[in-house]
Write a protein that holds these residues in place. Structure first.
Motif, PDB file in Angstrom:
ATOM      1  N   GLY A 213     -32.085 174.012  55.774  1.00 62.56           N
ATOM      2  CA  GLY A 213     -30.643 173.868  55.554  1.00 62.56           C
ATOM      3  C   GLY A 213     -30.035 174.788  54.524  1.00 62.56           C
ATOM      4  O   GLY A 213     -28.805 174.884  54.433  1.00 62.56           O
ATOM      5  N   GLY A 214     -30.848 175.456  53.712  1.00 60.73           N
ATOM      6  CA  GLY A 214     -30.310 176.342  52.684  1.00 60.73           C
ATOM      7  C   GLY A 214     -29.981 175.616  51.392  1.00 60.73           C
ATOM      8  O   GLY A 214     -30.034 174.378  51.314  1.00 60.73           O
ATOM      9  N   ASP A 220     -26.848 169.225  47.919  1.00 61.52           N
ATOM     10  CA  ASP A 220     -25.976 168.102  48.292  1.00 61.52           C
ATOM     11  C   ASP A 220     -26.795 166.897  48.764  1.00 61.52           C
ATOM     12  O   ASP A 220     -26.422 165.749  48.506  1.00 61.52           O
ATOM     13  CB  ASP A 220     -25.004 168.527  49.396  1.00 61.52           C
ATOM     14  N   LEU A 221     -27.897 167.163  49.448  1.00 56.24           N
ATOM     15  CA  LEU A 221     -28.746 166.073  49.925  1.00 56.24           C
ATOM     16  C   LEU A 221     -29.294 165.270  48.748  1.00 56.24           C
ATOM     17  O   LEU A 221     -29.197 164.032  48.719  1.00 56.24           O
ATOM     18  CB  LEU A 221     -29.890 166.638  50.763  1.00 56.24           C
ATOM     19  N   PHE A 222     -29.854 165.957  47.754  1.00 56.25           N
ATOM     20  CA  PHE A 222     -30.437 165.243  46.621  1.00 56.25           C
ATOM     21  C   PHE A 222     -29.376 164.692  45.669  1.00 56.25           C
ATOM     22  O   PHE A 222     -29.667 163.793  44.879  1.00 56.25           O
ATOM     23  CB  PHE A 222     -31.420 166.149  45.887  1.00 56.25           C
ATOM     24  N   ALA A 223     -28.157 165.217  45.778  1.00 53.76           N
ATOM     25  CA  ALA A 223     -27.050 164.673  44.981  1.00 53.76           C
ATOM     26  C   ALA A 223     -26.418 163.454  45.642  1.00 53.76           C
ATOM     27  O   ALA A 223     -25.494 162.851  45.083  1.00 53.76           O
ATOM     28  CB  ALA A 223     -25.994 165.750  44.753  1.00 53.76           C
ATOM     29  N   VAL A 378     -39.485 166.736  43.864  1.00 53.79           N
ATOM     30  CA  VAL A 378     -40.828 166.189  43.663  1.00 53.79           C
ATOM     31  C   VAL A 378     -41.274 166.357  42.216  1.00 53.79           C
ATOM     32  O   VAL A 378     -41.980 165.507  41.667  1.00 53.79           O
ATOM     33  CB  VAL A 378     -41.818 166.868  44.628  1.00 53.79           C
ATOM     34  N   HIS A 379     -40.826 167.429  41.570  1.00 52.22           N
ATOM     35  CA  HIS A 379     -41.251 167.717  40.206  1.00 52.22           C
ATOM     36  C   HIS A 379     -40.165 167.380  39.192  1.00 52.22           C
ATOM     37  O   HIS A 379     -40.062 168.007  38.135  1.00 52.22           O
ATOM     38  CB  HIS A 379     -41.715 169.167  40.115  1.00 52.22           C
ATOM     39  N   GLY A 380     -39.356 166.383  39.537  1.00 51.44           N
ATOM     40  CA  GLY A 380     -38.580 165.674  38.538  1.00 51.44           C
ATOM     41  C   GLY A 380     -37.215 166.178  38.149  1.00 51.44           C
ATOM     42  O   GLY A 380     -36.598 165.598  37.255  1.00 51.44           O
ATOM     43  N   SER A 381     -36.708 167.240  38.775  1.00 53.34           N
ATOM     44  CA  SER A 381     -35.465 167.822  38.290  1.00 53.34           C
ATOM     45  C   SER A 381     -34.228 167.448  39.106  1.00 53.34           C
ATOM     46  O   SER A 381     -33.145 167.294  38.559  1.00 53.34           O
ATOM     47  CB  SER A 381     -35.588 169.355  38.254  1.00 53.34           C
ATOM     48  N   ALA A 382     -34.367 167.303  40.416  1.00 51.92           N
ATOM     49  CA  ALA A 382     -33.193 167.201  41.283  1.00 51.92           C
ATOM     50  C   ALA A 382     -32.640 165.794  41.420  1.00 51.92           C
ATOM     51  O   ALA A 382     -31.474 165.619  41.775  1.00 51.92           O
ATOM     52  CB  ALA A 382     -33.530 167.746  42.678  1.00 51.92           C
ATOM     53  N   VAL A 383     -33.465 164.788  41.139  1.00 55.28           N
ATOM     54  CA  VAL A 383     -33.057 163.414  41.438  1.00 55.28           C
ATOM     55  C   VAL A 383     -33.836 162.462  40.544  1.00 55.28           C
ATOM     56  O   VAL A 383     -34.862 162.841  39.964  1.00 55.28           O
ATOM     57  CB  VAL A 383     -33.311 163.111  42.938  1.00 55.28           C
ATOM     58  N   VAL A 420     -28.839 156.597  44.673  1.00 57.50           N
ATOM     59  CA  VAL A 420     -28.658 158.034  44.899  1.00 57.50           C
ATOM     60  C   VAL A 420     -27.477 158.270  45.835  1.00 57.50           C
ATOM     61  O   VAL A 420     -26.699 159.203  45.643  1.00 57.50           O
ATOM     62  CB  VAL A 420     -29.945 158.659  45.480  1.00 57.50           C
ATOM     63  N   ARG A 421     -27.358 157.402  46.838  1.00 59.09           N
ATOM     64  CA  ARG A 421     -26.225 157.468  47.776  1.00 59.09           C
ATOM     65  C   ARG A 421     -25.330 156.262  47.549  1.00 59.09           C
ATOM     66  O   ARG A 421     -25.786 155.125  47.489  1.00 59.09           O
ATOM     67  CB  ARG A 421     -26.741 157.434  49.228  1.00 59.09           C
TER      68      ARG A 421
END
Length: 422
Positions: A213-214, A220-223, A378-383, A420-421
Motif C-alpha cells: 500500500g505504500g 494511516d493503517l497503524f494510526a 512490530v518494533h514498538g514505534s508505530a502503535v 487504535v481504531r
C-alpha cells in the motif's frame, strides 16, 4: 592473657578508623550499573560487549551488570522489565524502541526522567536527526538516547546460491515468486522464516503491508484511520499466505537467528529481517556483498522502516549518576562507532566517520538520508505495545490457519478493543 589484650587493642583501633573514615569507606562495595536489553545473539551481543568494555574502562570502579534477557524483539525482556518497573524496582537503564513503546508505555505513565539537558550539554540536538529525536520526545522534553538506527525492510540473500542458479534478487512481489519457484524446483526453501516467537512473521507482514500500500497507507493503517478489513490488508495477507508455500518446514521451531543460519548453511536462499541480521552474518564469518547481499523487501524500494534502539533514565534508578555516564557514552561518536559496526545497524548520529562501516551499512546511511521513513509496528514505534502484541499473536495463528478473512476481521476487532481504531 596478653593475646586477648592485643586483640582488644586491634579491635578498638579498627573501630576508631571506621568511625573516622566511615564504615562505607572501609567496607565499600563497588557501585553498579544495571542495564536491561535483549541483545544475546550474534552481532548484537558483540556490539553490547564493546559498549560494556568502553564503559568499564572509563569507570573501573563501577560494576556493570549486563541483565540481558534472551528473546528477539524483546518479547521476554519487556515482560521482565514491566514487572520491575511496576514494582518500583527499575534497572538503571533499559533498551527501548523509540516511539510508542517508549512514550506511551513509560513516559506518559510517569516512569521516566527527562534528559533534555544532556542533549543541550553535549550538542546532540545538532547531530541526531529531528525525526529520531521526535520519536524520543513528549511535550518538549526528550527521554532517551538513540544508540542506532536499524532498517526493518531488508531481504537478505545467499549470493552463492543466486549465482549458481543465475538469479537476480527480487525487488517486486512478482519477481519474488518467480525466484521462489526456481528454488522450489531445486528443492531449496526460497524464504527462511522463524515463527516460534511469532514476531518474526509479524515483521515480514508489516513489510508486506508497506510494499502493498505504500507509506501513506501504512502510516494511516497503524494510526487507526484505515480498517484492517481494507482490501490492501487482505492483499498483503494473501501475499503472505502464498509466501508460506516456499518456506522452511521447521519454522515453528526456530528463532530469527536460526532462520538466518539456514542461509549461512546454504539450506535457504533468502530471509526478510532487519539489518541486525547483518551483524549475525558477519559474526559468523560471512562478508557483506561477498557471501551475502541485501535489497529492500519486495515493493519497498525508496522506503525505510525505522527501528530505533534507545536507552533512558527511569525515575527510581538506584545508580542515577552511573546511568547518566552510560547515556553520555551511548550518545558519543566513540560509543556509536564501537557498537554499530558489530550490531549491523547504522549510527543515529549524522557526524560519525564513515570509515568503520561496510558497503551495506554505507548504503543504509545514504538511504536513511533520502528515503521515505516509516516507523515499525512490530518494533514498538508505530502503535501501542498492546496492539503490536496482538498482531504478533494473530500472525502466529495465521501461519497455521492461513485464513485471510478471519485474520483481517480479528485484527480490526483488536484495533477497536485496544483503542487504535475509534
Amino acid at each position: 592473657m596478653r593475646w586477648k589484650r592485643s586483640l582488644a587493642l586491634f579491635l578498638l583501633a579498627t573501630l576508631a578508623v571506621t568511625a573516622a573514615l566511615g564504615a562505607s569507606t572501609v567496607f565499600a562495595a563497588k557501585s553498579q550499573l544495571v542495564v536491561y536489553s535483549w541483545w544475546t545473539a550474534g552481532g548484537e551481543a558483540d556490539g553490547l560487549n564493546a559498549l560494556i568494555q568502553l564503559y568499564t574502562k572509563k569507570y573501573p570502579d563501577v560494576e556493570f551488570v549486563n541483565a540481558t534477557v534472551a528473546g528477539g524483539a524483546g518479547t521476554n525482556a519487556k515482560a521482565v522489565l514491566k514487572t520491575r518497573m511496576l514494582g518500583g524496582d527499575p534497572p538503571d537503564s533499559f533498551q527501548v524502541h523509540g516511539g510508542s513503546e517508549l512514550i506511551d508505555t513509560w513516559v506518559k505513565t510517569g516512569y521516566m526522567e527527562p534528559i533534555t539537558q544532556l542533549y543541550k550539554e553535549h550538542g546532540w540536538l545538532k547531530v541526531f536527526p529531528k525525526s529520531i529525536i521526535d520519536m524520543l520526545s513528549y511535550k518538549g522534553e526528550i527521554y532517551a538516547v538513540p544508540v542506532n538506527v536499524h532498517r526493518g525492510n531488508c531481504l537478505w540473500y545467499n549470493k552463492k546460491l543466486f549465482a549458481e542458479y543465475k538469479l537476480t534478487p527480487p525487488t517486486t512481489f512478482d519477481d519474488f515468486f518467480k525466484v521462489a519457484e526456481k528454488f522450489k524446483a531445486k528443492g531449496i526453501p526460497a524464504l527462511a522464516i522463524a515463527s516460534r516467537t511469532k514476531w518474526e512473521v509479524a515483521h515480514l507482514f508489516e513489510d508486506l503491508l508497506l510494499g502493498t500500500g505504500g507509506p501513506k497507507f501504512y502510516n494511516d493503517l497503524f494510526a487507526g484511520k484505515i480498517a484492517w478489513t481494507d482490501a490492501r490488508v487482505k492483499k498483503a495477507l494473501n501475499t503472505l499466505k502464498k509466501m508460506l508455500d516456499y518456506v522452511n518446514p521447521d519454522h515453528a521451531t526456530m528463532t530469527w537467528d536460526q532462520a538466518c543460519g539456514l542461509l549461512l548453511q546454504g539450506k535457504a536462499a533468502m530471509t526478510v529481517m532487519g539489518d541486525w541480521a547483518k551483524g549475525y552474518f558477519t559474526s559468523n564469518g560471512w562478508k557483506p556483498n561477498v557471501d551475502f547481499g541485501v535489497v529492500p523487501s519486495p515493493g519497498t524500494k525508496g522506503m525505510f522502516v525505522v527501528v530505533n534502539d534507545s536507552f533512558g533514565l527511569p525515575k527510581k534508578a538506584k545508580n542515577r549518576e552511573n546511568c547518566l555516564n552510560w547515556l553520555v557514552l551511548l550518545g558519543s561518536v566513540e560509543g556509536q562507532n564501537a557498537f554499530n559496526p558489530l550490531k549491523g545497524s547504522i549510527p543515529a548520529r549524522t557526524d560519525v566517520p564513515r570509515a568503520p562501516y561496510d558497503p551495506i551499512a554505507l548504503g543504509a546511511m545514504d538511504d536513511f538520508a533520502k528515503d521515505t521513513l516509516v516507523p515499525s509496528c512490530v518494533h514498538g514505534s508505530a502503535v501501542i505495545d498492546s496492539f503490536a502484541s496482538a498482531l504478533n499473536d494473530e500472525m502466529g495463528v495465521f501461519v497455521n490457519e492461513r485464513n485471510v478473512e478471519a485474520t483481517a476481521k480479528r485484527l480490526e476487532q483488536q484495533a477497536k478493543d485496544l483503542g487504535v481504531r475509534q
